[in-house]
Design an enzyme around this catalytic site. Structure first.
Site, PDB file in Angstrom:
ATOM      1  N   THR A   6    -103.815  37.607 -42.450  1.00  0.00           N
ATOM      2  CA  THR A   6    -104.071  36.241 -41.996  1.00  0.00           C
ATOM      3  C   THR A   6    -102.752  35.558 -41.632  1.00  0.00           C
ATOM      4  OG1 THR A   6    -103.958  35.196 -44.202  1.00  0.00           O
ATOM      5  CG2 THR A   6    -106.104  36.111 -43.504  1.00  0.00           C
ATOM      6  N   ALA A   8    -101.103  35.791 -38.771  1.00  0.00           N
ATOM      7  CA  ALA A   8    -100.244  36.881 -38.305  1.00  0.00           C
ATOM      8  C   ALA A   8     -99.712  36.677 -36.893  1.00  0.00           C
ATOM      9  CB  ALA A   8    -100.990  38.208 -38.388  1.00  0.00           C
ATOM     10  N   SER A   9     -99.781  35.460 -36.376  1.00  0.00           N
ATOM     11  CA  SER A   9     -99.280  35.232 -35.021  1.00  0.00           C
ATOM     12  C   SER A   9     -97.769  35.107 -34.967  1.00  0.00           C
ATOM     13  CB  SER A   9     -99.929  33.982 -34.423  1.00  0.00           C
ATOM     14  OG  SER A   9     -99.534  32.812 -35.135  1.00  0.00           O
ATOM     15  N   ILE A  12     -93.775  35.671 -41.160  1.00  0.00           N
ATOM     16  CA  ILE A  12     -94.024  36.742 -42.115  1.00  0.00           C
ATOM     17  C   ILE A  12     -95.280  37.516 -41.753  1.00  0.00           C
ATOM     18  CG2 ILE A  12     -94.664  37.198 -44.527  1.00  0.00           C
ATOM     19  CD1 ILE A  12     -92.800  34.841 -45.279  1.00  0.00           C
ATOM     20  N   GLY A  13     -96.322  36.822 -41.317  1.00  0.00           N
ATOM     21  CA  GLY A  13     -97.569  37.496 -40.965  1.00  0.00           C
ATOM     22  C   GLY A  13     -97.401  38.472 -39.824  1.00  0.00           C
ATOM     23  N   SER A 132     -94.927  31.630 -52.873  1.00  0.00           N
ATOM     24  CA  SER A 132     -93.638  31.052 -52.520  1.00  0.00           C
ATOM     25  C   SER A 132     -92.830  30.855 -53.790  1.00  0.00           C
ATOM     26  CB  SER A 132     -93.813  29.701 -51.816  1.00  0.00           C
ATOM     27  OG  SER A 132     -92.591  28.996 -51.717  1.00  0.00           O
ATOM     28  N   TYR A 145     -97.544  21.585 -51.693  1.00  0.00           N
ATOM     29  CA  TYR A 145     -97.324  22.987 -51.342  1.00  0.00           C
ATOM     30  C   TYR A 145     -96.980  23.796 -52.587  1.00  0.00           C
ATOM     31  CZ  TYR A 145     -95.316  27.047 -48.928  1.00  0.00           C
ATOM     32  OH  TYR A 145     -95.031  28.322 -48.488  1.00  0.00           O
TER      33      TYR A 145
END
Length: 237
Positions: A6, A8-9, A12-13, A132, A145
């Site tokens: 998910t 992933a555009s 890190i993805g 994170s 976050y």
């Protein structure tokens, strides 16, 4: 082997999608709004794009159903997608805070919920959640976050205990300060200061986090579950 990554555009993805494809996975490249970027990643690695807003659980249902229809299985889930908010705690609107939790926590949990039954039937599978360093230690001006990523860590540990007897491993990578679009919002001066706070005196790369994800997905990590693997260059020791 089929992997769903998910968010992933980019960042890190995207790095994880490329690394997993190099390792032999057929990769489903998920995105929400960055369809052109996701398609470019998918074209590069011979993958398939799936679009869904992870704050809308019905869209997650549709996406996972379509993956099963097309591919028949999901062997690896990388829950990477997330959004961040920067600002004083009391200045963040309730609507923005709710959306962050819906994506970062709700989206992570519901995607796992929809993928898990297929893994249970196969009596094998791997789920890797991306948290994170702020979920471990907290960050001023990123309270929501930090809380969301702490929840992802707790979810990882609990699901690992529940799914372990069925042969399913659940782990978490916890990146430090990584060179991504999300972190660049802090500005060059702040990024330099964060680099100086890191023991290795530099910012990490998405590819370095992807390497940890690939390891956790591999047979070499076959006896590792319920763990939080830091990829932070010594930012938190």
């Amino acid at each position: 082997m089929i992997a769903l990554v998910t968010g992933a555009s980019r960042g890190i993805g995207a790095a994880a999608a490329r690394r997993l494809a190099a390792d032999g996975y057929t990769v489903i490249v998920h995105c929400n709004t960055n369809l052109n970027q996701a398609q470019a990643v998918a074209d590069e690695i011979g993958g398939t794009v799936m679009q869904a807003d992870l704050a809308d659980f019905s869209q997650i249902d549709r996406m996972t159903d379509e993956i099963i229809r097309q591919f028949g299985r999901i062997d690896l889930l990388v829950n990477n997608a997330g959004i961040a908010l920067n600002g004083l705690f009391q200045d963040i609107s309730d609507a923005d805070a709710m959306r962050l939790f819906l994506v970062d926590v709700g989206g992570t949990m519901h995607t796992a919920k929809r993928v898990l039954p297929h893994m249970l039937r196969a009596h094998q599978g791997c789920i890797i959640n991306v948290a994170s360093v702020w979920g471990e230690t907290g960050a001023a001006c990123e309270v929501h976050y930090s809380a969301a990523k702490a929840a992802v860590i707790g979810f990882t540990k609990a699901l690992a205990k529940e799914a372990g007897p069925s042969g399913i491993r659940v782990n978490c990578v916890s990146p430090g300060v990584i060179d991504t679009d999300m972190n660049r919002m802090h500005g060059a001066e702040t990024m330099q200061a964060l680099a100086e706070e890191t023991a290795l005196c530099r910012i990490g790369t998405p590819e370095e986090v992807a390497a940890a994800i690939a390891f956790l997905a591999s047979e070499q990590a076959g006896f590792i579950t319920g763990q939080v693997i830091p990829v932070n260059g010594g930012f938190l020791i």
